[in-house]
Design an enzyme around this catalytic site. Structure first.
Site, PDB file in Angstrom:
ATOM      1  N   GLU A 122      57.852  40.127  47.760  1.00  0.00           N
ATOM      2  CA  GLU A 122      57.048  40.167  48.994  1.00  0.00           C
ATOM      3  C   GLU A 122      56.045  41.328  49.020  1.00  0.00           C
ATOM      4  O   GLU A 122      55.099  41.313  49.814  1.00  0.00           O
ATOM      5  CB  GLU A 122      57.956  40.272  50.216  1.00  0.00           C
ATOM      6  CG  GLU A 122      58.750  41.556  50.264  1.00  0.00           C
ATOM      7  CD  GLU A 122      59.519  41.733  51.590  1.00  0.00           C
ATOM      8  OE1 GLU A 122      59.984  42.841  51.834  1.00  0.00           O
ATOM      9  OE2 GLU A 122      59.638  40.758  52.334  1.00  0.00           O
ATOM     10  N   HIS A 175      56.714  64.837  48.961  1.00  0.00           N
ATOM     11  CA  HIS A 175      56.748  65.086  50.410  1.00  0.00           C
ATOM     12  C   HIS A 175      57.087  63.831  51.222  1.00  0.00           C
ATOM     13  O   HIS A 175      58.040  63.847  52.001  1.00  0.00           O
ATOM     14  CB  HIS A 175      55.394  65.667  50.854  1.00  0.00           C
ATOM     15  CG  HIS A 175      55.329  66.050  52.290  1.00  0.00           C
ATOM     16  ND1 HIS A 175      54.617  67.117  52.769  1.00  0.00           N
ATOM     17  CD2 HIS A 175      55.880  65.486  53.395  1.00  0.00           C
ATOM     18  CE1 HIS A 175      54.760  67.221  54.076  1.00  0.00           C
ATOM     19  NE2 HIS A 175      55.517  66.232  54.478  1.00  0.00           N
ATOM     20  N   HIS A 183      54.068  58.955  59.623  1.00  0.00           N
ATOM     21  CA  HIS A 183      54.405  59.774  58.457  1.00  0.00           C
ATOM     22  C   HIS A 183      55.922  59.925  58.389  1.00  0.00           C
ATOM     23  O   HIS A 183      56.550  60.334  59.375  1.00  0.00           O
ATOM     24  CB  HIS A 183      53.746  61.154  58.591  1.00  0.00           C
ATOM     25  CG  HIS A 183      54.237  62.166  57.601  1.00  0.00           C
ATOM     26  ND1 HIS A 183      54.200  61.962  56.233  1.00  0.00           N
ATOM     27  CD2 HIS A 183      54.773  63.402  57.773  1.00  0.00           C
ATOM     28  CE1 HIS A 183      54.692  63.025  55.615  1.00  0.00           C
ATOM     29  NE2 HIS A 183      55.059  63.907  56.526  1.00  0.00           N
ATOM     30  N   GLU A 189      50.662  67.819  61.726  1.00  0.00           N
ATOM     31  CA  GLU A 189      49.868  66.889  60.917  1.00  0.00           C
ATOM     32  C   GLU A 189      48.833  66.142  61.761  1.00  0.00           C
ATOM     33  O   GLU A 189      48.303  65.116  61.334  1.00  0.00           O
ATOM     34  CB  GLU A 189      50.780  65.874  60.195  1.00  0.00           C
ATOM     35  CG  GLU A 189      51.879  66.464  59.340  1.00  0.00           C
ATOM     36  CD  GLU A 189      51.382  67.286  58.143  1.00  0.00           C
ATOM     37  OE1 GLU A 189      50.168  67.399  57.953  1.00  0.00           O
ATOM     38  OE2 GLU A 189      52.242  67.830  57.425  1.00  0.00           O
ATOM     39  N   HIS A 244      59.488  60.889  55.683  1.00  0.00           N
ATOM     40  CA  HIS A 244      59.979  61.492  54.442  1.00  0.00           C
ATOM     41  C   HIS A 244      60.899  60.487  53.745  1.00  0.00           C
ATOM     42  O   HIS A 244      62.125  60.632  53.764  1.00  0.00           O
ATOM     43  CB  HIS A 244      60.683  62.815  54.749  1.00  0.00           C
ATOM     44  CG  HIS A 244      59.768  63.882  55.262  1.00  0.00           C
ATOM     45  ND1 HIS A 244      60.200  65.128  55.644  1.00  0.00           N
ATOM     46  CD2 HIS A 244      58.422  63.899  55.432  1.00  0.00           C
ATOM     47  CE1 HIS A 244      59.163  65.866  56.038  1.00  0.00           C
ATOM     48  NE2 HIS A 244      58.075  65.130  55.923  1.00  0.00           N
TER      49      HIS A 244
HETATM   50  P1  13P Z   1      55.849  68.495  62.524  1.00  0.00           P
HETATM   51  O1  13P Z   1      57.209  68.878  63.037  1.00  0.00           O
HETATM   52  O2  13P Z   1      54.798  69.541  62.836  1.00  0.00           O
HETATM   53  O3  13P Z   1      55.450  67.116  62.969  1.00  0.00           O
HETATM   54  O4  13P Z   1      55.913  68.484  60.934  1.00  0.00           O
HETATM   55  C1  13P Z   1      56.841  67.687  60.260  1.00  0.00           C
HETATM   56  C2  13P Z   1      56.342  67.216  58.930  1.00  0.00           C
HETATM   57  O5  13P Z   1      56.829  66.229  58.425  1.00  0.00           O
HETATM   58  C3  13P Z   1      55.240  67.955  58.268  1.00  0.00           C
HETATM   59  O6  13P Z   1      54.703  67.246  57.215  1.00  0.00           O
HETATM   60 ZN    ZN Z   2      56.133  65.755  56.386  1.00  0.00          ZN
END
Ligand code: 13P
Ligand code: ZN
Length: 273
Positions: A168, A209, A138, A115, A140
């Site tokens: 908040e 995602h 980023h 990413e 999940h």
């Molecule tokens: P990477 O292992 O390449 O960082 O990818 C993980 C991910 O969350 C892709 O969206």
């Molecule tokens: Zn991801």
């Protein structure tokens, strides 16, 4: 100074651990980038051994000649504190913002996160607005992801619903949340769509995602992700009990809060339902 002794590296590793402990980083899920200050580069650059230049896959001229601490592609957040030299790397961006090279880390091979285009394009947008922005994260985030199957994929709806779940929230993310429809991850196309929304928000959801957060330091960026995900958890719990709220925070109450807390809450989120 050894790279692992530098405070910014310790902060990065701690944040990766915190994210792992939240359950947001199954397997290699998620990635983290820190734009290193020039004085921090000076502290550790005696350790640098530049590798080959590689294409970033997009162009980020406003980040030319900068250095970044980045998680490796396919690397597990849970391993970042256990074997940092294997899991993370420092990269240098070239003078055109088109290529990068690894100068430290990933000792067993590999490349920065897949990413990287999203991280660097988001970082560029944020830096141009406010040079103090240094972290792109980023994760999940389970409950945010769950909500992308239930709520319309509309930033106005996500922002308002998450604001209502915890008092908040409007103070922590007054500029709201953007939402990107489902797209193939890992390339320039999703990076372009995400960075367009990052021009307006510090949080952007990727449908089905996860989420991206941007901030000035590790605490603020982690705190932002954590606050939004906690609010999503409350919404998931509420929706699991009954489909409608018996009572909630009203638009006028948000306006009152904005005045007392001295934040600007855009009227676009304070619509009548
Ligand atoms: P990477 O292992 O390449 O960082 O990818 C993980 C991910 O969350 C892709 O969206
Ligand atoms: Zn991801």
């Amino acid at each position: 100074m050894k790279v692992l002794d530098a405070e910014f590296v310790k902060g990065f590793i701690r944040m990766a651990d915190d994210g792992w402990n939240q359950g947001w980083h199954e397997r290699n899920g998620g990635n983290l980038t820190y734009r290193i200050k020039s004085e921090e580069v000076e502290l550790v650059k005696e350790n640098f051994e530049p590798k080959q230049w590689q294409a970033i896959g997009t162009t980020v001229p406003a980040l030319a000649n900068e250095y970044f601490l980045v998680t490796g592609s396919g690397k597990y957040f849970r391993n970042v504190s256990i074997k940092p030299e294997d899991s993370i790397c420092i990269i240098e961006v070239d003078d055109k913002g088109e290529n990068y090279r690894i100068v430290w880390g990933l000792v067993n091979g590999g490349s920065p996160t897949s990413e990287l285009p999203s991280h660097l394009m988001n970082m560029e947008v944020k830096k141009l607005q406010n040079p103090n922005y240094r972290v792109i994260y980023h994760a999940h985030t389970t409950n945010i992801i769950a909500l992308t199957f239930v709520l319309p994929l509309d930033g106005k709806v996500f922002t308002r619903e998450l604001w209502e779940m915890a008092t908040e929230c409007p103070v922590v993310f007054p500029s709201g949340i953007g939402v990107v429809d489902w797209m193939v991850p890992g390339g320039r196309e999703i990076a372009v769509e995400t960075s367009k929304l990052m021009a307006k928000h510090d949080l952007v959801i990727w449908a089905h995602h996860g989420m991206f957060a941007a901030g000035e330091d590790f605490d603020l960026t982690f705190g932002l992700m954590h606050t939004a995900e906690k609010s999503a958890e409350i919404l998931v719990k509420m929706l699991s009990m009954q489909p409608n709220k018996r009572q909630t925070i009203t638009p006028d109450e948000f306006r009152h809060l904005a005045k007392d807390f001295n934040v600007e809450l855009p009227e676009e989120y304070l619509y009548e339902k």
